[in-house]
Design an enzyme around this catalytic site. Structure first.
Site, short mmCIF file in Angstrom:
data_model
loop_
_atom_site.label_atom_id
_atom_site.label_comp_id
_atom_site.label_asym_id
_atom_site.label_seq_id
_atom_site.Cartn_x
_atom_site.Cartn_y
_atom_site.Cartn_z
N CYS A 158 -75.66 69.70 30.28
CA CYS A 158 -76.00 71.13 30.37
C CYS A 158 -75.30 71.82 31.54
O CYS A 158 -75.30 73.06 31.61
CB CYS A 158 -77.51 71.31 30.50
SG CYS A 158 -78.38 70.90 29.01
N1 COA Z 1 -95.58 71.27 17.05
C1 COA Z 1 -96.88 71.13 17.34
N2 COA Z 1 -97.34 70.33 18.32
C2 COA Z 1 -96.44 69.65 19.03
C3 COA Z 1 -95.06 69.74 18.77
C4 COA Z 1 -94.64 70.59 17.73
N3 COA Z 1 -93.35 70.74 17.43
N4 COA Z 1 -94.41 68.95 19.65
C5 COA Z 1 -95.33 68.38 20.43
N5 COA Z 1 -96.56 68.78 20.05
C6 COA Z 1 -97.85 68.39 20.63
C7 COA Z 1 -97.77 67.04 21.31
O1 COA Z 1 -98.02 66.01 20.38
C8 COA Z 1 -98.86 67.16 22.35
O2 COA Z 1 -100.11 66.95 21.75
P1 COA Z 1 -101.32 66.21 22.56
O3 COA Z 1 -101.61 67.12 23.72
O4 COA Z 1 -102.38 66.14 21.55
O5 COA Z 1 -100.74 64.89 22.99
C9 COA Z 1 -98.81 68.63 22.78
O6 COA Z 1 -98.19 69.31 21.68
C10 COA Z 1 -98.00 68.86 24.03
O7 COA Z 1 -96.75 68.15 23.91
P2 COA Z 1 -95.71 68.02 25.08
O8 COA Z 1 -94.51 67.26 24.60
O9 COA Z 1 -96.41 67.51 26.29
O10 COA Z 1 -95.31 69.55 25.24
P3 COA Z 1 -94.77 70.34 26.48
O11 COA Z 1 -95.74 71.41 26.80
O12 COA Z 1 -94.30 69.44 27.58
O13 COA Z 1 -93.48 71.06 25.86
C11 COA Z 1 -91.08 70.82 25.90
C12 COA Z 1 -92.39 70.31 25.35
C13 COA Z 1 -89.93 69.94 25.45
C14 COA Z 1 -90.86 72.23 25.38
C15 COA Z 1 -91.16 70.86 27.44
O14 COA Z 1 -91.58 69.62 27.95
C16 COA Z 1 -89.86 71.22 28.08
O15 COA Z 1 -89.26 72.23 27.82
N6 COA Z 1 -89.41 70.46 29.02
C17 COA Z 1 -88.22 70.83 29.75
C18 COA Z 1 -87.08 69.99 29.37
C19 COA Z 1 -86.07 70.65 28.50
O16 COA Z 1 -86.18 71.70 27.97
N7 COA Z 1 -84.99 69.90 28.37
C20 COA Z 1 -83.89 70.28 27.57
C21 COA Z 1 -82.65 69.73 28.10
S1 COA Z 1 -82.17 70.54 29.59
#
Ligand code: COA
Length: 375
Positions: A158
């Site tokens: 990135c």
């Molecule tokens: N639809 C519905 N629910 C989903 C889902 C989807 N597509 N994906 C995950 N969930 C659920 C998970 O199972 C989890 O459920 P639980 O609480 O019952 O275990 C819950 O939603 C939260 O999941 P989580 O993965 O912890 O979500 P998050 O809030 O961390 O968001 C990202 C996920 C990827 C958006 C976030 O971690 C992020 O942006 N991180 C930064 C890293 C990034 O963007 N990197 C890219 C490269 S630079």
């Protein structure tokens, strides 16, 4: 001998015409989940195969800020039987897909600068994935544009574009080139796992270009490069194991770790403080008060990360004017994200305004480019 000053003369953008909204993406993902679960019903009942859970558009927008993304190949990406981009293979006599969109972005930048390609000395193709190992994408782009001199590919995930800008600026300072195109074609849907609910929504496709030149040849309207800084810290939290040592066997093609995988929560927690500290320290070293920055064009991965980083840099929650987003319509476009934000949201700044282009991502890697508007 006095040092030659590098500036940003212009930027360019190529946006693929097709888009996929969250609703379209979720409908496709959920159709795939239903297919998977019905085809594997017996194994799921026996506890041998995991039952897949549906995705949700509300979750995606809330967790990431993404509403839609541009893509190079919509129908196969949404087809539950393929779940990824597909296009007819091109012969060696045809321009390759990555080079084609890179050329379009580069032409946009050259047009904006009024630059004849004959006056460009070098092309860097700076992106998170290359279509092939060699010949370099950059050399194909160079040839298509009719540029003499040299070209090469570089990959810092990135952060590729900001690493490319510093590299170009260093070439200019050292006198090895006077005009350098940094081209970032990012076909991120090609390395995303569209079958993974945690990350199927993250990426979009795009190409950007940045023309870095010696100040004495730049157009009157340009951006002084006040300072650049790069940082890398090894982490497995964003990883893609695809490579020439494992790509050729049927067992390894298409397996999840040969595509993008991440520990999203860890990335969020570790990268936000790393990047905020880097920006504040670099600003301090340049004698810039962080709160005085007119605009932050941040890497576009997640709106929550950008909110926290800008809060730590500016001392308050940034509004759209201070830290514009393109994440909502482009998704995460890897290294191109902060360049799209810069390209689309810079014309209203006044001469003398100081602002920041900043990228961060896999590696970990991060790059800061402080710029000041001239004229
Ligand atoms: N639809 C519905 N629910 C989903 C889902 C989807 N597509 N994906 C995950 N969930 C659920 C998970 O199972 C989890 O459920 P639980 O609480 O019952 O275990 C819950 O939603 C939260 O999941 P989580 O993965 O912890 O979500 P998050 O809030 O961390 O968001 C990202 C996920 C990827 C958006 C976030 O971690 C992020 O942006 N991180 C930064 C890293 C990034 O963007 N990197 C890219 C490269 S630079």
């Amino acid at each position: 001998m006095s040092e030659i000053t590098p500036v940003i003369s212009a930027t360019g953008l190529y946006t693929p015409p097709e888009t996929i909204t969250n609703d379209e993406l979720v409908a496709s993902f959920n159709a795939y989940v239903e297919l998977h679960n019905s085809r594997n019903a017996a194994a799921i009942a026996a506890g041998e195969v995991e039952e897949l859970q549906p995705s949700s558009a509300e979750f995606i927008e809330k967790a990431s800020g993404i509403k839609s993304r541009h893509v190079m190949s919509k129908a196969p990406t949404l087809d539950p039987e393929t779940m990824g981009p597909r296009w007819p293979e091109r012969s060696n006599d045809e321009i390759s897909v990555m080079a084609e969109i890179g050329v379009k972005a580069a032409q946009d930048a050259l047009r904006a600068a009024g630059r004849d390609p004959a006056d460009v000395d070098a092309v860097l193709c700076a992106a998170s994935n290359m279509q092939r190992p060699y010949p370099a994408m950059a050399i194909e782009i160079q040839q298509a544009l009719g540029i003499e001199g040299f070209a090469f590919d570089m990959n810092v995930a990135c952060s590729s574009a900001t690493f490319g800008i510093q590299t170009a600026a260093d070439f200019i300072r050292s006198g090895n080139a006077r005009s350098v195109l940094v081209v970032s074609p990012e076909i991120c849907t090609g390395h995303n796992n569209m079958k993974n609910r945690d990350s199927h929504f993250i990426f979009g496709d795009v190409a950007t270009a940045v023309l870095v030149e010696a100040r004495d040849m730049a157009p009157a309207q340009h951006w002084e490069i006040v300072g650049t800084r790069l940082k890398t810290v090894f982490s497995n939290n964003i990883r893609n194991n695809f490579g020439f040592l494992n790509a050729a066997t049927p067992e390894t093609i298409g397996t999840p770790d040969k595509l993008f995988v991440q520990e999203g929560r860890k990335v969020f927690k570790e990268v936000v403080p790393m990047v905020a500290t880097m920006i504040v320290e670099h600003a301090g070293d340049l004698g810039i008060e962080p709160a005085s920055l007119r605009r932050l064009w941040l890497h576009q991965a997640n709106s929550g990360m950008n909110r926290l980083i800008s809060q730590r840099v500016l001392g308050h929650e940034a509004n759209d004017d201070e830290s514009p987003t393109v994440l909502d319509t482009y998704g995460n476009t890897s290294s191109a994200g902060s360049i799209i934000a810069f390209h689309l949201h810079n014309s209203d700044l006044a001469a003398g305004d100081t602002a920041l282009i900043c990228s961060f991502g896999a590696g970990y890697s991060a790059g800061t480019v402080f710029v000041r508007k001239v004229a």
